[in-house]
Design an enzyme around this catalytic site. Structure first.
Site: not given
Ligand code: AGP
Length: 613
Positions: A2, A27, A74, A100-101, A488, A492, A495, A511, A608
């Site tokens: 959060c 966040r 969140w 937050n936590g 990667e 992307k 997400e 396979h 994030k």
């Molecule tokens: C990336 O597009 C993602 N949102 C996610 O996988 C991110 O890379 C991951 O949560 C790690 O975050 P960090 O690099 O802040 O540790």
């Protein structure tokens, strides 16, 4: 996960709090709220939904208070709803808290408080905190100025889990108390005003001077003072840090979305990552590292540990380090590593990559390695972030603030930094010949220009996005380091476009997964390694035969071009080609998401920084 903001000063707090929350929505964005002290009472305004909804709550514009706390959520405990939104108050509305936590023992604490007559209106773990503070405050018979602080400290001593909290009280209308444990929190200073935030960008337009809080450091903030206390409530001094980030770097700057802006920032972010660390005809130099040949020669293996995109950057790092340094590298997912009882000892170097530096699993994985005697090195984008304070050594990507949930420029900067680190090790170890290293250095220095070329070739990517955005499934194929990029690209797409996709090592397709290929299925191939071109083409040919629609991203001469779309990218060493080949994939997900009318920067269910397990 959060976002937290706070203000104590002489200006109206509400606009400052909302402005900060808007910058922190990456966040978490399922509900938002503020609490201020108005006429000696706590006023809480909150609701589910985005921060902008707050502005339409009746009476919010009338609040004149100059002290307040704010939160964008969140959800962890309790679904998004007005009741579960923060701030939370105790039963008597004497204390208000944002958090937050996760409070892991909240059930136990709830039962205890219920047994003492307290009631609960939400399903959150957080609501226990203001009630616990109230409980300890009421029990304290010494009625001095520190009574509020003692109550917060006693309450926090009962909490298990992670937290960054802000507390205000109507009995102490001039101050805010904050404390953190395994969750980020910073304090920004101004003239007769002080700011609090979970992340620097939220308050970067107000100040560049910050205190980065340590775990269990209780901080009492008024408009004129900031006082730090340890767990025994002994006062201590703390050094202030100046943050060089430019406030405009945390704004959209004319782009529709942060993600697009951050993709286009890559020539510059890579320049910043390279900085003065790498020059032709000179040995690589890291100001903050002083590894000796003697130490590096004792390393039996390197672990690279991270989550998500950062872990994918680690996969590219593995290829480079193994090639140049001849040290085995294992890449692991932090949430797996921490429970795997990994084989590490004092001859193991563990590298942790985290853009935010606050990812709970990555931090826990680092602590585990330290406890087993390994040396730890953190790679982060955020100066003073938790991970960099835990690690033995830290190096920064210097990519500037990354706001979009989907990581782009951080990924390319992480690979560049790993490449420079690998060269630095190889030069000390003398494990690679000079020519190889000089060629790679020259390729790294050329990256900003080459990224510019990739970014100039938008039209075919936009066209392809338009032709596939309604699809339900896609496949990404590659061999060697191109497979890392496939992973990667697939992440992307998932997400921000919500399209299911899978990444496969191209040779693995037959396979099993090839059974899923049928007429019209989209397959995206990445081909940048000259030694693997033919093999990869054969694999893509196999899906074409079964009716797949194909896009190939390549810097090779493709002998037999049967592909529907080809995106040419400039050639470079295949060790660092992911930095160029990922960019069309970042753009593809972006344009697919736009075609679908989705919120690119705030994809559903994501946040994030993942500061909970
Ligand atoms: C990336 O597009 C993602 N949102 C996610 O996988 C991110 O890379 C991951 O949560 C790690 O975050 P960090 O690099 O802040 O540790």
């Amino acid at each position: 996960m959060c976002g937290i903001v706070g203000y104590v000063g002489e200006k109206k707090a509400t606009p400052i709090l909302i402005n900060g929350l808007l910058k922190l929505e990456y966040r978490g964005y399922d509900s938002a709220g503020i609490a201020v002290i108005e006429n000696n009472n706590i006023e809480v305004l909150k609701d589910k939904g985005r921060v902008c909804n707050l502005e339409s709550i009746d009476g919010i514009d009338k609040l004149a208070s100059t002290i307040g706390i704010a939160h964008t959520r969140w959800a962890t405990h309790g679904k998004p709803s007005k009741e579960n939104s923060h701030p939370h108050t105790d039963n008597s509305k004497t204390f208000a808290v944002v958090h937050n936590g996760i409070i892991e023992n909240y059930n136990e604490l709830r039962d205890f408080l219920i047994s003492k007559g307290y009631t609960f209106y939400s399903q959150t773990d957080t609501e226990t905190i203001p009630n616990l503070i109230h409980y300890y405050f009421s029990k304290d018979e010494i009625n001095d100025n520190n009574r509020f602080l003692r109550a917060v400290r006693c309450a926090c001593n009962d909490l298990k889990g992670s937290y960054a909290i802000e507390v205000i009280s109507k009995l102490f209308p001039e101050l805010c108390i904050v404390v953190r444990k395994d969750s980020p929190l910073v304090i920004g200073t101004g003239n007769k005003e002080n700011y609090i935030a979970s992340d620097i960008p939220a308050i970067l337009s107000f100040t560049k001077n910050f205190y980065l809080l340590d775990d269990n450091e209780y901080t009492v903030i008024t408009k004129d003072s900031i006082s730090f206390y340890d767990n025994n409530l002994e006062k201590h001094n703390k050094a202030i840090k100046s943050i060089e980030w430019d406030a405009s770097s945390a704004e959209k700057d004319g782009y529709d979305d942060y993600m697009l802006k951050e993709i286009f920032e890559q020539p510059n972010s890579i320049r910043e990552t390279i900085g003065s660390r790498l020059k032709l005809d000179e040995k690589c130099d890291f100001e903050d590292l002083n590894f000796s040949k003697e130490y590096l020669s004792t390393i039996n293996k390197i672990y690279i540990v991270a989550c998500g995109t950062a872990m994918h950057a680690g996969l590219s790092g593995k290829t480079i380090i193994e090639k140049l340094c001849k040290i085995p590298v294992i890449v692991d997912i932090a949430s797996e590593f921490r429970y795997r009882d990994p084989l590490i000892d004092n001859k193991t170097l563990c590298i942790y990559i985290s853009q935010s530096g606050e990812t709970a699993d990555t931090i826990a994985a680092l602590k585990l390695a330290k406890s087993k005697g390994a040396k730890t090195l953190a790679i982060s984008n955020v100066i003073g972030s938790s991970i960099t304070r835990e690690a033995d050594y830290s190096i920064y990507t210097h990519a500037g603030p990354e706001i979009a949930v989907a990581s782009t420029k951080a990924y390319t900067s992480q690979i560049v930094l790993l490449a420079i680190l690998a060269i630095y090790f190889a030069e000390i170890l003398e494990s690679s010949d000079k020519e190889t290293l000089e060629n790679l250095k020259s390729d790294i220095l050329d990256l900003p220009t080459k990224i510019g070329i990739v970014l100039d070739n938008l039209e075919p990517i936009k066209d392809f996005a338009k032709s596939v955005y309604t699809q339900k499934d896609m496949f990404f194929l590659g061999r060697g380091t191109d497979y890392n990029v496939a992973l990667e690209g697939s992440l992307k797409l998932k997400e921000i476009s919500y399209i299911h996709s899978e990444a496969y090592a191209a040779g693995e397709l037959k396979h099993g997964p090839i059974a899923l290929i049928e007429n019209g299925v989209t397959v995206i191939g990445i081909i940048t390694d000259s030694s693997l071109v033919e093999k990869c083409i054969s694999n893509i040919q196999e899906v074409i035969t079964r009716g797949a629609k194909t896009l190939v991203i390549s810097n090779q001469i493709l002998p037999n071009n049967h592909f529907d779309y080809v995106i040419d990218i400039p050639s470079t060493s295949c060790l660092i080609s992911p930095i160029l080949s990922v960019i069309p994939l970042q753009l593809l997900s972006y344009y697919i998401s736009k075609n679908k009318g989705l919120d690119v920067d705030k994809p559903r269910n994501l946040a994030k920084s993942v500061t909970v397990e």
